[in-house]
Every structure is written in C-alpha cells, then in structure tokens.
Design an enzyme around this catalytic site. Structure first.
Site, PDB file in Angstrom:
ATOM      1  N   ARG A 234       0.396  -2.682   3.566  1.00 26.26           N
ATOM      2  CA  ARG A 234      -0.862  -2.956   4.254  1.00 26.26           C
ATOM      3  C   ARG A 234      -0.563  -3.036   5.746  1.00 26.26           C
ATOM      4  O   ARG A 234       0.470  -3.605   6.158  1.00 26.26           O
ATOM      5  CB  ARG A 234      -1.491  -4.282   3.769  1.00 26.26           C
ATOM      6  CG  ARG A 234      -2.162  -4.210   2.406  1.00 26.26           C
ATOM      7  CD  ARG A 234      -3.378  -3.291   2.381  1.00 26.26           C
ATOM      8  NE  ARG A 234      -4.002  -3.186   1.068  1.00 26.26           N
ATOM      9  CZ  ARG A 234      -3.739  -2.230   0.177  1.00 26.26           C
ATOM     10  NH1 ARG A 234      -2.856  -1.288   0.448  1.00 26.26           N
ATOM     11  NH2 ARG A 234      -4.370  -2.205  -0.980  1.00 26.26           N
ATOM     12  N   GLU A 263      -7.324   0.083  10.093  1.00 27.10           N
ATOM     13  CA  GLU A 263      -7.617   1.407   9.518  1.00 27.10           C
ATOM     14  C   GLU A 263      -9.053   1.541   9.006  1.00 27.10           C
ATOM     15  O   GLU A 263      -9.553   2.654   8.820  1.00 27.10           O
ATOM     16  CB  GLU A 263      -6.634   1.733   8.381  1.00 27.10           C
ATOM     17  CG  GLU A 263      -6.817   0.898   7.122  1.00 27.10           C
ATOM     18  CD  GLU A 263      -5.821   1.245   6.021  1.00 27.10           C
ATOM     19  OE1 GLU A 263      -4.625   1.419   6.322  1.00 27.10           O
ATOM     20  OE2 GLU A 263      -6.247   1.331   4.856  1.00 27.10           O
ATOM     21  N   HIS A 295      -3.435   6.482   4.573  1.00 27.03           N
ATOM     22  CA  HIS A 295      -3.518   5.724   3.317  1.00 27.03           C
ATOM     23  C   HIS A 295      -3.640   6.663   2.111  1.00 27.03           C
ATOM     24  O   HIS A 295      -4.595   6.603   1.346  1.00 27.03           O
ATOM     25  CB  HIS A 295      -4.705   4.742   3.363  1.00 27.03           C
ATOM     26  CG  HIS A 295      -4.472   3.546   2.474  1.00 27.03           C
ATOM     27  ND1 HIS A 295      -4.801   2.273   2.837  1.00 27.03           N
ATOM     28  CD2 HIS A 295      -3.944   3.446   1.224  1.00 27.03           C
ATOM     29  CE1 HIS A 295      -4.480   1.439   1.860  1.00 27.03           C
ATOM     30  NE2 HIS A 295      -3.961   2.129   0.878  1.00 27.03           N
TER      31      HIS A 295
HETATM   32  P1  NAI Z   1       3.462  -6.088  -6.938  1.00 23.68           P
HETATM   33  O1  NAI Z   1       2.533  -7.242  -7.017  1.00 23.68           O
HETATM   34  O2  NAI Z   1       3.949  -5.470  -8.204  1.00 23.68           O
HETATM   35  O3  NAI Z   1       4.736  -6.474  -6.062  1.00 23.68           O
HETATM   36  C1  NAI Z   1       4.678  -7.144  -4.848  1.00 23.68           C
HETATM   37  C2  NAI Z   1       6.010  -7.855  -4.661  1.00 23.68           C
HETATM   38  O4  NAI Z   1       6.009  -8.429  -3.362  1.00 23.68           O
HETATM   39  C3  NAI Z   1       6.248  -8.981  -5.670  1.00 23.68           C
HETATM   40  O5  NAI Z   1       7.510  -8.837  -6.269  1.00 23.68           O
HETATM   41  C4  NAI Z   1       6.175 -10.245  -4.810  1.00 23.68           C
HETATM   42  O6  NAI Z   1       7.036 -11.275  -5.271  1.00 23.68           O
HETATM   43  C5  NAI Z   1       6.632  -9.708  -3.462  1.00 23.68           C
HETATM   44  N1  NAI Z   1       6.266 -10.563  -2.345  1.00 23.68           N
HETATM   45  C6  NAI Z   1       5.219 -11.426  -2.224  1.00 23.68           C
HETATM   46  N2  NAI Z   1       5.275 -12.069  -1.045  1.00 23.68           N
HETATM   47  C7  NAI Z   1       6.390 -11.600  -0.412  1.00 23.68           C
HETATM   48  C8  NAI Z   1       6.985 -11.883   0.833  1.00 23.68           C
HETATM   49  N3  NAI Z   1       6.486 -12.803   1.660  1.00 23.68           N
HETATM   50  N4  NAI Z   1       8.118 -11.215   1.174  1.00 23.68           N
HETATM   51  C9  NAI Z   1       8.659 -10.299   0.345  1.00 23.68           C
HETATM   52  N5  NAI Z   1       8.139  -9.997  -0.866  1.00 23.68           N
HETATM   53  C10 NAI Z   1       7.015 -10.634  -1.238  1.00 23.68           C
HETATM   54  O7  NAI Z   1       2.714  -5.002  -6.023  1.00 23.68           O
HETATM   55  P2  NAI Z   1       2.956  -3.440  -5.983  1.00 23.68           P
HETATM   56  O8  NAI Z   1       2.146  -2.771  -7.025  1.00 23.68           O
HETATM   57  O9  NAI Z   1       4.414  -3.162  -5.932  1.00 23.68           O
HETATM   58  O10 NAI Z   1       2.287  -3.076  -4.577  1.00 23.68           O
HETATM   59  C11 NAI Z   1       2.819  -3.570  -3.359  1.00 23.68           C
HETATM   60  C12 NAI Z   1       1.807  -3.352  -2.258  1.00 23.68           C
HETATM   61  O11 NAI Z   1       1.646  -1.951  -2.032  1.00 23.68           O
HETATM   62  C13 NAI Z   1       0.373  -3.814  -2.615  1.00 23.68           C
HETATM   63  O12 NAI Z   1       0.202  -5.189  -2.337  1.00 23.68           O
HETATM   64  C14 NAI Z   1      -0.478  -2.961  -1.732  1.00 23.68           C
HETATM   65  O13 NAI Z   1      -0.704  -3.651  -0.519  1.00 23.68           O
HETATM   66  C15 NAI Z   1       0.377  -1.734  -1.457  1.00 23.68           C
HETATM   67  N6  NAI Z   1      -0.195  -0.507  -2.025  1.00 23.68           N
HETATM   68  C16 NAI Z   1      -0.386   0.555  -1.194  1.00 23.68           C
HETATM   69  C17 NAI Z   1      -0.915   1.729  -1.670  1.00 23.68           C
HETATM   70  C18 NAI Z   1      -1.078   2.934  -0.803  1.00 23.68           C
HETATM   71  O14 NAI Z   1      -1.811   3.866  -1.166  1.00 23.68           O
HETATM   72  N7  NAI Z   1      -0.428   2.994   0.348  1.00 23.68           N
HETATM   73  C19 NAI Z   1      -1.353   1.838  -3.062  1.00 23.68           C
HETATM   74  C20 NAI Z   1      -1.034   0.686  -3.877  1.00 23.68           C
HETATM   75  C21 NAI Z   1      -0.496  -0.452  -3.351  1.00 23.68           C
END
Ligand code: NAI
Length: 335
Positions: A234, A263, A295
């Site tokens: 994000r 964005e 994005h």
């Molecule tokens: P997820 O929920 O499976 O994993 C997120 C991880 O980040 C978790 O392991 C959590 O413990 C960790 N986390 C939380 N706070 C943290 C911190 N302060 N420092 C380091 N790690 C921390 O989420 P997923 O599916 O892996 O997605 C990650 C992010 O990717 C989403 O939150 C979303 O913002 C972004 N995303 C972007 C997309 C795009 O099209 N560019 C599409 C889908 C997701």
C-alpha cells in the site's frame, strides 16, 4: 442477493458474470467510485461491493447504512480504505477476499526487481529505435544478493520462495514470523538489521497505523546506499517526500512502486489528456530509476476469477448465515 458493485471496470464484468451463473445474485454494475456523493446510488441495496480505490469512510458508511446496506463486500484483501470500527458500530458486516492469488502480486514484485535491475523498460525502447548499445544497461546477478522481505504472509511467503529459487540470501521481518519461510531457510531479523543488510527491500505487510510511513527519512537512511526498494503493498507505507529526497541524494538506487499513497485520484483511470496536479507523483515519474505501475499486482486471470468467485460466495454466505470466518474483517484486525 441484491448488490451494487461500485467502480466496475469493463475487464471485471465477464469474471463476475461467469461466477454468478450458479449464485444468481441480482448484480447492478456501477462505474462511479464510492464516495459521499455516489453512496446514494446504493439506496435499497442490502449489499455493496467495493474495490481498493473506493471510499468506505465513516461518512460514506453512514449514508449506505441509512439506505439499507448491511454488507460491504470488498473485492480486495486490503481493507485500509474501510472504517471498520464505524462499520461494526453500524452493524454493517465487512467481508473481504483474503487470498485470491498471492502468486499474482509476488510475481509482479519480482518482475519489478528484474526490470529495475536489467532495465528491460529501457532496452525495449532502445532496440525499437535500432540503438543496440549496452551502455547504461548493466545489472547485477540476483544470485547471492541479500533481499529483505517485510511481511511474510501469503504474498511475502511466495516472494521468499521465488527469491530462494534465484539463490538470493533472503531475510525477513514480521511480528508473526512464518514457519514456512523459516523452513525454506529465510532468516528472521529485526527491521533495523534488515534495512542495514539488504540489497533489495520489498514490502508485503498491510497498511496499518504501525506501518503508515514505516519507510521514512530515518529508515531510508539506515538502508544500504544503492538499495532497491519495492512496494506492491500500500502506498502510504512509504513517505513519498522522504523517498524523493533520498532519490535526489542518490542514496536509494532504484524503486519499484505498484502503489502510491495518493493513488485514489490517479490509478485505474485514463488521464492521458489531463494535467496531473499531484506534484509529488509527477516528480516520482521523472526519475529514470523509478518504475511505477498503476496497482496492477493483482491483475491476472487467475486472481480476477478468484476475486469474483469469493466476492459472490461472500454474498451467498451472508444470506445463508454461514460466512467463511476467514473472510470477515473485524475492528481487532485494524490495531
Ligand atoms: P497477509 O495478511 O497474508 O500477510 C501480511 C503479513 O504482514 C502478515 O504475516 C503480518 O504478520 C505481517 N505484518 C503485519 N504488520 C507488520 C509490520 N508492522 N511489519 C512487518 N510485517 C507485518 O497479506 P497478503 O495477502 O500477503 O498481502 C499483503 C499486502 O499486499 C496486503 O495487505 C495488501 O496491502 C497488498 N496487496 C496488494 C495488491 C496489489 O495489487 N498490489 C493485491 C493484494 C494485496
């Protein structure tokens, strides 16, 4: 179930229509973004579906609630665009698509690393102009490089797996370290250690109050000179002004951004005939070592199929009182 789908793009509709053949929901496709101005369009719709650039702030949710909406079905994993506490207070259930294709985003992030490193974008243009000189295109072997992965959830884990395959030395920071990553040899370190030791830093954590502007002047200064920074998570995880300053000083070596903190007014639209008023974004676009995509990390056939199926499945679950607990967004998840 009757649902108003905001911000519908032409490419999304076929996926929804295919997924709806069994569900038979009554779907109204709306092109406008959800805002305080457009929220009244959902009057009388018990369900509203939104994408990442829609505004589901408290004011908007109150308008939706007054119009009878009780379910907000997100077509995304991220929920930072939703005032989850207000939704909870109003009794609007928020359901998301927690995992559609971690591969889509992970592969996009790695694609950005390869493009910045081997300069495919520049080579493509040069060759078309019959300029076959290699000056300025030199990259480095990914093999043996230290890559720091921040966030080892679904996407971060796939990134670790791909980079391990390249022979990178992968280290990670996550408050809840992934066992799967440990078993593939990923070293969990402190954030400070990760900044200091990584040749490439890639962000895969959600946007939360803790991660907003996590990459700021201080953390950038801790990173190695010439570091490559990738953000497919994000936009607001990075302080854009601090990033521009670091790029100007030549400290950050290259940057791949699939997301940008402001964005909402730019991405998912054709603005090719407009004057862009966001000077910060325009400045970022001028750097030869900054690669921006709008994005599109999620944008694969597999991910779009899964988003449509889970979103419509979430409506069915809500209707029958059997929602998948994993898809529910609660205020506790926002802290
Ligand atoms: P997820 O929920 O499976 O994993 C997120 C991880 O980040 C978790 O392991 C959590 O413990 C960790 N986390 C939380 N706070 C943290 C911190 N302060 N420092 C380091 N790690 C921390 O989420 P997923 O599916 O892996 O997605 C990650 C992010 O990717 C989403 O939150 C979303 O913002 C972004 N995303 C972007 C997309 C795009 O099209 N560019 C599409 C889908 C997701």
């Amino acid at each position: 179930m009757k649902v108003a789908v905001y911000s519908t793009r032409s490419y999304e509709r076929p996926f929804f229509e295919r997924a709806n053949t069994d569900h038979k929901h009554s779907v109204t496709y709306l092109e406008p973004r959800l805002t305080t101005g457009s929220a009244v369009l959902a009057n009388g719709y018990p369900a509203v579906s939104v994408f990442v650039d829609d505004d589901a702030s408290a004011a908007v949710l109150r308008i939706l609630h007054a119009g009878g909406t009780r379910l907000l079905a997100l077509r995304s994993a991220g929920f930072n665009h939703v005032d989850v506490a207000e939704a909870d207070r109003l009794g609007i259930k928020v359901l998301r698509v927690p995992a559609y294709s971690p591969y889509a985003v992970a592969e996009h992030a790695v694609g950005m690393m390869l493009t910045l490193n081997r300069k495919f974008h520049r080579a493509f243009n040069r060759v078309r102009e019959q300029n076959f000189a290699l000056d300025g295109l030199m990259g480095f072997d990914m093999h043996g490089k230290a890559v720091g992965v921040i966030g080892t959830g679904r996407i971060g884990e796939v990134v670790c797996r791909i980079l391990t395959g390249f022979g990178c030395r992968v280290m990670a920071f996550d408050p809840s370290p992934s066992q799967a990553c440990r078993s593939m040899g990923v070293e969990f370190v402190t954030k400070e250690d990760l900044y200091a030791r990584s040749d490439i830093v890639t962000l895969h954590c959600p946007l939360t109050p803790q991660t907003r502007h996590m990459i700021d002047t201080t953390s950038l200064a801790r990173m190695r000179p010439g570091v490559m920074l990738i953000n497919t998570s994000r936009g607001a995880i990075i302080d854009s002004l601090a990033l521009i300053e670091s790029l100007k000083q030549g400290h950050v070596g290259s940057v791949g951004l699939d997301v940008y903190e402001e964005e909402g007014d730019l991405f998912f639209k054709d603005l090719s005939a407009d004057v862009i008023k966001d000077d910060v974004f325009v400045r970022l676009m001028t750097f030869p070592n900054v690669l921006i995509t709008a994005h599109q990390g999620f944008f694969t056939r597999e991910a779009c199929t899964a988003i449509a199926e889970t979103t419509l499945g979430n409506l069915a679950g809500f209707e029958s009182g059997s929602v998948n607990a994993e898809n529910v967004v609660t205020p506790k998840m926002v802290v």
